[in-house]
Design an enzyme around this catalytic site. Structure first.
Site, mmCIF file in Angstrom:
data_model
loop_
_atom_site.group_PDB
_atom_site.id
_atom_site.type_symbol
_atom_site.label_atom_id
_atom_site.label_comp_id
_atom_site.label_asym_id
_atom_site.label_seq_id
_atom_site.Cartn_x
_atom_site.Cartn_y
_atom_site.Cartn_z
ATOM 1 N N MET A 40 32.854 -0.670 -17.063
ATOM 2 C CA MET A 40 34.746 -1.155 -16.276
ATOM 3 C C MET A 40 34.643 -0.276 -15.455
ATOM 4 O O MET A 40 35.544 -0.263 -14.991
ATOM 5 C CB MET A 40 35.334 -0.894 -17.456
ATOM 6 C CG MET A 40 35.843 -1.939 -19.039
ATOM 7 S SD MET A 40 37.444 -2.606 -18.898
ATOM 8 C CE MET A 40 37.997 -0.778 -19.465
ATOM 9 N N GLY A 41 33.386 0.320 -14.641
ATOM 10 C CA GLY A 41 33.909 1.000 -13.409
ATOM 11 C C GLY A 41 34.073 2.280 -13.944
ATOM 12 O O GLY A 41 34.295 2.765 -14.147
ATOM 13 N N LEU A 43 33.074 5.235 -12.213
ATOM 14 C CA LEU A 43 32.575 5.392 -12.819
ATOM 15 C C LEU A 43 32.111 7.308 -13.292
ATOM 16 O O LEU A 43 32.590 7.806 -11.656
ATOM 17 C CB LEU A 43 30.348 5.313 -12.419
ATOM 18 C CG LEU A 43 30.586 3.662 -12.366
ATOM 19 C CD1 LEU A 43 29.182 3.142 -12.131
ATOM 20 C CD2 LEU A 43 30.180 3.651 -13.925
ATOM 21 N N HIS A 47 28.587 7.643 -17.413
ATOM 22 C CA HIS A 47 28.180 6.854 -17.457
ATOM 23 C C HIS A 47 26.598 6.641 -16.612
ATOM 24 O O HIS A 47 26.049 6.282 -17.315
ATOM 25 C CB HIS A 47 28.853 5.703 -16.421
ATOM 26 C CG HIS A 47 30.308 4.704 -17.195
ATOM 27 N ND1 HIS A 47 31.760 5.657 -16.918
ATOM 28 C CD2 HIS A 47 31.132 4.290 -17.762
ATOM 29 C CE1 HIS A 47 32.394 5.274 -17.006
ATOM 30 N NE2 HIS A 47 32.387 4.482 -18.204
ATOM 31 N N LYS A 186 30.924 7.385 -27.987
ATOM 32 C CA LYS A 186 32.483 8.492 -27.141
ATOM 33 C C LYS A 186 33.652 7.063 -28.304
ATOM 34 O O LYS A 186 33.922 7.311 -29.141
ATOM 35 C CB LYS A 186 32.989 8.312 -26.430
ATOM 36 C CG LYS A 186 34.329 8.648 -26.303
ATOM 37 C CD LYS A 186 34.741 8.962 -24.733
ATOM 38 C CE LYS A 186 34.481 8.123 -23.743
ATOM 39 N NZ LYS A 186 35.652 7.375 -24.278
ATOM 40 N N MET A 221 33.741 12.974 -21.513
ATOM 41 C CA MET A 221 34.579 12.356 -20.302
ATOM 42 C C MET A 221 34.790 10.961 -20.682
ATOM 43 O O MET A 221 34.309 10.245 -21.066
ATOM 44 C CB MET A 221 33.102 11.976 -19.774
ATOM 45 C CG MET A 221 31.965 13.468 -18.639
ATOM 46 S SD MET A 221 33.250 14.128 -17.691
ATOM 47 C CE MET A 221 33.465 12.661 -16.041
#
Length: 326
Positions: A40-41, A43, A47, A186, A221
């Protein structure tokens, strides 16, 4: 649509489904395997670690960036969810090895205008069925649901979340047509939902879970970390501290000994609350079925999962963070 070399990022930036599908089919026709990383961006290194796993598995790597409205309830942080497209493309360019970025504007059918005589009653019925951030703009009515896996953990307080996740990933699989797709552990419940969906709907896609990426102090993260108010990040460290304490308690058991799952859950809850988090849930479940575990030992692998709220930098709002440990 932009299709071609992009100075801001990877070789290809694609914005429509037909071009994305054609891109993948052309590469697969050359016997080139396609690995896919849906995001979903906003980043971060988590990611990018998925991108690295993807590069190790296939010569063609596709990353999607799409903030999916159907996994947000109307009261959740869809509008506030961090969006930074230029920065995301810069990071992917620096990482290297990304063949295409798929950035669709919208993946759901737009709402059609109706005669005034029927619009009110139909809209009310649809609002009840589609209680998501997309409800006011979309007529989408086809959903994918892994019923049993959606109910525990996050599903208790976010009942439409995994339906939205499974539906958008189903759509992305149909568009990108990857050979392998990579997801972070996660979001463990999400991973199990997608693995089950892919298997039961006969997708020819290998769904791979990758280890949680943590910063040096242990915090998992997450794009939502950027939404935390000043001082809240330190409180959020209580989640990883709590999970580590639970894992150490199990490791300290003698072979053959077990401990009640509720004991470990209480330990995690009290630690998170001591640090200043507001607990949504703490639960111990079977790592495959996600059914609640009663007792845990070295020979009984279980997942302990937690979700907790912290103060957002947006006044009057909260940030919900999740984490887990097997």
């Amino acid at each position: 649509m932009q299709l071609g070399p992009s100075a801001a990022g990877p070789e290809w930036v694609i914005t429509d489904a037909a071009s994305m599908r054609a891109f993948s089919r052309e590469r697969r026709a050359r016997n080139q395997k396609v690995a896919f990383v849906p995001t979903m961006g906003s980043l971060h290194e988590g990611h990018l670690s998925l991108v690295r796993h993807a590069k190790a598995r296939a010569p063609i790597v596709v990353v999607s960036i799409y903030v999916n409205p159907t996994q947000f309830a109307p009261t959740e942080d869809f509008e506030e969810y961090p969006r930074q497209i230029k920065e995301d493309l810069r990071k992917l360019k620096e990482e290297g090895g990304v063949s295409a970025v798929f950035m669709p504007k919208d993946l759901y059918a737009p709402r059609n205008n109706r005669d005034s005589g029927t619009e009110s009653s139909e809209s009310e019925a649809e609002a009840e069925d589609d209680d998501t951030a997309a409800a006011s703009t979309s007529d989408h009515q086809t959903w994918v649901s892994a019923c049993k896996l959606e109910r525990p953990l996050c599903g208790k307080t976010r009942p439409k979340f995994f339906r939205g996740v499974a539906t958008v990933v189903c759509k992305l699989f149909n568009i990108v047509e990857p050979d392998v797709a990579l997801f972070g552990e996660k979001d463990y419940q999400q991973l199990r939902v997608i693995q089950t969906m892919a298997r039961e709907l006969d997708f020819a896609v290998e769904v791979v879970g990758c280890p949680i990426f943590r910063v040096a102090d242990g915090l998992a993260m997450s794009s939502r970390n950027a939404l935390l108010a000043e001082g809240e990040r330190k409180k959020a460290l209580g989640i990883s501290e709590a999970l580590s304490a639970a894992a150490e308690a199990v490791e300290g058991l003698n072979e053959g000994d077990e401990v009640g799952a509720h004991v470990l859950c209480n330990l995690v809850r009290s630690t998170v609350e001591k640090y200043g988090g507001r607990v949504d849930y703490v639960d111990m479940v079977d790592e495959r079925t996600l059914r609640r575990a009663k007792r845990v030992g070295k020979a009984k692998r279980s997942l302990i999962a937690v979700a907790a709220f912290y103060r957002s930098k947006h006044e009057g709002q909260e940030v919900r963070l999740i984490d887990n440990k097997v």
